[in-house]
Design an enzyme around this catalytic site. Structure first.
Site, PDB file in Angstrom:
ATOM      1  N   CYS A 127       0.802  -1.226   0.000  1.00  9.28           N
ATOM      2  CA  CYS A 127       0.000   0.000   0.000  1.00  9.28           C
ATOM      3  C   CYS A 127       0.834   1.275   0.000  1.00  9.28           C
ATOM      4  O   CYS A 127       0.298   2.349  -0.282  1.00  9.28           O
ATOM      5  CB  CYS A 127      -0.923   0.001   1.216  1.00  9.28           C
ATOM      6  SG  CYS A 127      -2.088  -1.387   1.246  1.00  9.28           S
ATOM      7  N   HIS A 138      -2.455   6.847   5.558  1.00  5.06           N
ATOM      8  CA  HIS A 138      -3.002   5.734   4.779  1.00  5.06           C
ATOM      9  C   HIS A 138      -4.207   5.114   5.469  1.00  5.06           C
ATOM     10  O   HIS A 138      -4.127   4.671   6.623  1.00  5.06           O
ATOM     11  CB  HIS A 138      -1.919   4.677   4.563  1.00  5.06           C
ATOM     12  CG  HIS A 138      -2.445   3.380   4.028  1.00  5.06           C
ATOM     13  ND1 HIS A 138      -3.208   3.303   2.883  1.00  5.06           N
ATOM     14  CD2 HIS A 138      -2.335   2.102   4.484  1.00  5.06           C
ATOM     15  CE1 HIS A 138      -3.540   2.050   2.659  1.00  5.06           C
ATOM     16  NE2 HIS A 138      -3.022   1.298   3.620  1.00  5.06           N
ATOM     17  N   ASN A 143     -10.500   0.803   1.939  1.00  2.00           N
ATOM     18  CA  ASN A 143      -9.044   0.782   1.774  1.00  2.00           C
ATOM     19  C   ASN A 143      -8.747   0.609   0.285  1.00  2.00           C
ATOM     20  O   ASN A 143      -8.842  -0.490  -0.256  1.00  2.00           O
ATOM     21  CB  ASN A 143      -8.440  -0.364   2.588  1.00  2.00           C
ATOM     22  CG  ASN A 143      -6.924  -0.425   2.485  1.00  2.00           C
ATOM     23  OD1 ASN A 143      -6.313   0.271   1.676  1.00  2.00           O
ATOM     24  ND2 ASN A 143      -6.311  -1.282   3.290  1.00  2.00           N
ATOM     25  N   HIS A 189     -14.307   5.615   5.173  1.00  4.54           N
ATOM     26  CA  HIS A 189     -15.754   5.416   5.248  1.00  4.54           C
ATOM     27  C   HIS A 189     -16.388   5.410   3.862  1.00  4.54           C
ATOM     28  O   HIS A 189     -17.216   4.550   3.549  1.00  4.54           O
ATOM     29  CB  HIS A 189     -16.378   6.523   6.105  1.00  4.54           C
ATOM     30  CG  HIS A 189     -17.863   6.418   6.260  1.00  4.54           C
ATOM     31  ND1 HIS A 189     -18.750   6.999   5.372  1.00  4.54           N
ATOM     32  CD2 HIS A 189     -18.624   5.782   7.199  1.00  4.54           C
ATOM     33  CE1 HIS A 189     -19.983   6.742   5.760  1.00  4.54           C
ATOM     34  NE2 HIS A 189     -19.935   6.008   6.862  1.00  4.54           N
ATOM     35  N   HIS A 239      12.598   1.157   5.247  1.00  2.00           N
ATOM     36  CA  HIS A 239      12.386  -0.251   4.858  1.00  2.00           C
ATOM     37  C   HIS A 239      12.894  -1.151   5.975  1.00  2.00           C
ATOM     38  O   HIS A 239      14.072  -1.124   6.321  1.00  2.00           O
ATOM     39  CB  HIS A 239      13.145  -0.546   3.559  1.00  2.00           C
ATOM     40  CG  HIS A 239      12.612  -1.735   2.806  1.00  2.00           C
ATOM     41  ND1 HIS A 239      12.377  -2.950   3.409  1.00  2.00           N
ATOM     42  CD2 HIS A 239      12.267  -1.899   1.503  1.00  2.00           C
ATOM     43  CE1 HIS A 239      11.918  -3.804   2.509  1.00  2.00           C
ATOM     44  NE2 HIS A 239      11.826  -3.185   1.347  1.00  2.00           N
ATOM     45  N   HIS A 274      -1.979  19.816   7.356  1.00  2.00           N
ATOM     46  CA  HIS A 274      -2.828  18.713   6.920  1.00  2.00           C
ATOM     47  C   HIS A 274      -2.055  17.399   6.987  1.00  2.00           C
ATOM     48  O   HIS A 274      -0.849  17.362   6.714  1.00  2.00           O
ATOM     49  CB  HIS A 274      -3.332  18.944   5.492  1.00  2.00           C
ATOM     50  CG  HIS A 274      -3.980  20.279   5.288  1.00  2.00           C
ATOM     51  ND1 HIS A 274      -5.224  20.584   5.784  1.00  2.00           N
ATOM     52  CD2 HIS A 274      -3.530  21.399   4.648  1.00  2.00           C
ATOM     53  CE1 HIS A 274      -5.526  21.829   5.448  1.00  2.00           C
ATOM     54  NE2 HIS A 274      -4.517  22.343   4.774  1.00  2.00           N
TER      55      HIS A 274
END
Length: 509
Positions: free
Chosen positions: A230, A403, A436, A432, A309, A399
């Site tokens: 993702c 994810h 995802n 919502h 990573h 802001h």
């Protein structure tokens, strides 16, 4: 990255800070040290010169006339050489001209009742498995308007290559058509193309599919990223940025998506059922440019990309893992240690981002807290009840786009970073409304902030993505112009209904 309902919460922010991550962050700052030192010196020299009496300036000029022409030429040449080296070594500014997100058709909508009815009708789920998925949906934070591809709703679901390609063409081409319409981009002007999709990697690749559809030039630099989870959307942004630094006067097209059709899990193992409940259709297309003339029309400027990573650690490498269950059904297995591993990756990433973005006062407080904790740990200072200082990232950003991997991810990041409800509103509402959507979720969140009329010139945006491997990636943007409403995009027809109240548990039965 989907959240695991059975996992532990994120550890406290500074419970195990490692100095190497702080050193890595300050290495970024030190790389800019020459500029930071020379600029104030030049300003001071200029101000002192302006303070001189005109007669003193004339005297200095006459003295300079006594210097030989050879010395003068040498000095001028040296100045020109230094100035050229400085301007040539400066990184090119990277502008985000605009972006677009895929909006599924209403016919793809899958309310909870439809999802559960389908789960009961397919031949491979028993009632116990259905009830487990029901409990996940009740606590997921998803709404009734999230969408799945049509072939997933057949009984049994159809996951053929043809159906998967059809979904890929639908979501990618729709997002690109919107972006081209918004920017006036001509396909022949695209110099760089980066497409990321983690779990669907056909031949020819998805980037080849885009080249073929839009008839891009034969010398376009095309890249297709797969298997990176993702957080691959920010990896694609980082790759495009590096390519734009090497290729002046260029446009880069970045496409982020995840194809749902071939990845529906048909087994009964609970750790592999979560993606079925959380992942939904989505895609985003982003246009980047290093052309200075695009600054006037660009929305944002890319300031930093920081990638962490944790793949060298075996548990981190295996915490989100494509696997087969005992019956040979393939799917994504989520480890019970997922949230703890995400916390470690987040801490390492923040240690690098902090020195780049935090005000000096916050950095000094954090450094003092870190040194104090080291002394307490070593036993040199006794101070029971002492708590480490958590930097106030709300002083660095207006802001936050976190994810939307699941409700648990958003909850724990809000707690760990001490963010307000408004700062995580975009993430909660994107989860919502759209579910995802994997690597494209950050762009749905940015679209939400724009649609609410909250994005103003000078505002800073922090994007945080998590992905398999295990990776935590960040991108920092600065808004170049206020975004006026209404905003064309996936939120246009529903933004007036948001934000909505999302209860802890939605009782479906």
């Amino acid at each position: 990255m989907p959240s695991s309902s059975s996992s532990e919460p994120l550890p406290e922010f500074l419970s195990s800070v490692k100095l190497k991550y702080v050193e890595l962050g300050y290495r970024y700052v030190m790389s800019k040290l020459v500029t930071l030192v020379l600029f104030p010196v030049m300003v001071v020299l200029l101000l002192e010169t302006l303070k001189l009496d005109p007669s003193e300036v004339v005297s200095l000029w006459r003295r300079a006339q006594g210097i030989s022409a050879v010395n003068t030429l040498a000095a001028v040449f040296l100045l020109v050489l230094v100035a050229t080296a400085y301007f040539m070594s400066r990184p090119r500014p990277i502008f985000l001209v605009d972006f677009a997100c895929f909006l599924p058709a209403p016919s793809c909508r899958v309310p909870f009742a439809t999802y559960i009815e389908h789960a009961r009708l397919v031949p491979f789920f028993d009632e116990k498995t259905v009830r487990f998925q029901l409990r996940i949906l009740e606590r997921s934070g998803l709404g009734e308007e999230t969408c799945l591809p049509p072939d997933n709703r057949y009984i049994p679901p159809r996951n053929s290559l043809k159906a998967s390609r059809a979904e890929a063409e639908l979501v990618i081409f729709s997002a690109l058509d919107q972006l081209i319409g918004k920017t006036g981009l001509k396909p022949k002007d695209v110099d760089i193309l980066v497409v990321n999709c983690s779990l669907f990697s056909p031949t020819p690749s998805l980037s080849d599919m885009v080249v073929n559809k839009y008839k891009l030039r034969s010398n376009v630099l095309s890249f297709n990223l797969s298997g990176m989870g993702c957080s691959a959307g920010l990896i694609s942004i980082d790759l495009a940025r590096d390519l734009l630094q090497a290729h002046p006067n260029s446009y880069a097209l970045v496409v982020s998506t995840e194809i749902i059709t071939p990845n529906y899990y048909i087994g009964k193992e609970r750790s592999m059922l979560l993606p079925n409940c959380l992942f939904r259709m989505g895609a985003a297309a982003v246009l980047l440019s290093n052309r200075r003339r695009d600054r006037s029309r660009a929305k944002y400027r890319l300031l930093h990309v920081v990638r962490t990573h944790r793949g060298a650690d075996d548990p981190a490498y295996r915490c989100v893992h494509e696997d087969e269950d005992d019956d040979g059904n393939s799917g994504i297995r989520l480890s019970k240690d997922l949230m703890a591993i995400a916390g470690e990756a987040l801490r390492a990433n923040i240690m690098t981002v902090g020195p780049l973005v935090l005000p000096v006062t916050e950095q000094l407080r954090f450094l003092a807290s870190l040194v104090g904790r080291r002394l307490i740990t070593a036993g040199a200072v006794a101070r029971p009840g002492w708590k480490p200082y958590v930097p106030d990232f709300m002083r660095a950003f207006e802001h936050f786009c976190i994810h939307a991997g699941g409700r648990a991810v958003i909850d724990e990041l809000q707690r760990s970073l001490r963010l307000s409800s408004e700062h995580v509103e975009a993430s909660r509402m994107a989860l919502h409304r759209f579910g995802n959507t994997s690597s494209s979720s950050l762009w749905y969140e940015l679209g939400y902030i724009e649609a609410k009329g909250r994005m103003h010139r000078g505002d800073r945006v922090w994007m945080i993505g998590f992905g398999s491997g295990f990776k935590c990636n960040s991108a920092v943007w600065r808004c170049l112009r206020s975004v006026a409403t209404p905003v064309e995009g996936p939120w246009a027809e529903c933004i007036h209904r948001y934000p909505v109240d999302i209860p802890e548990v939605v009782k479906l039965l």
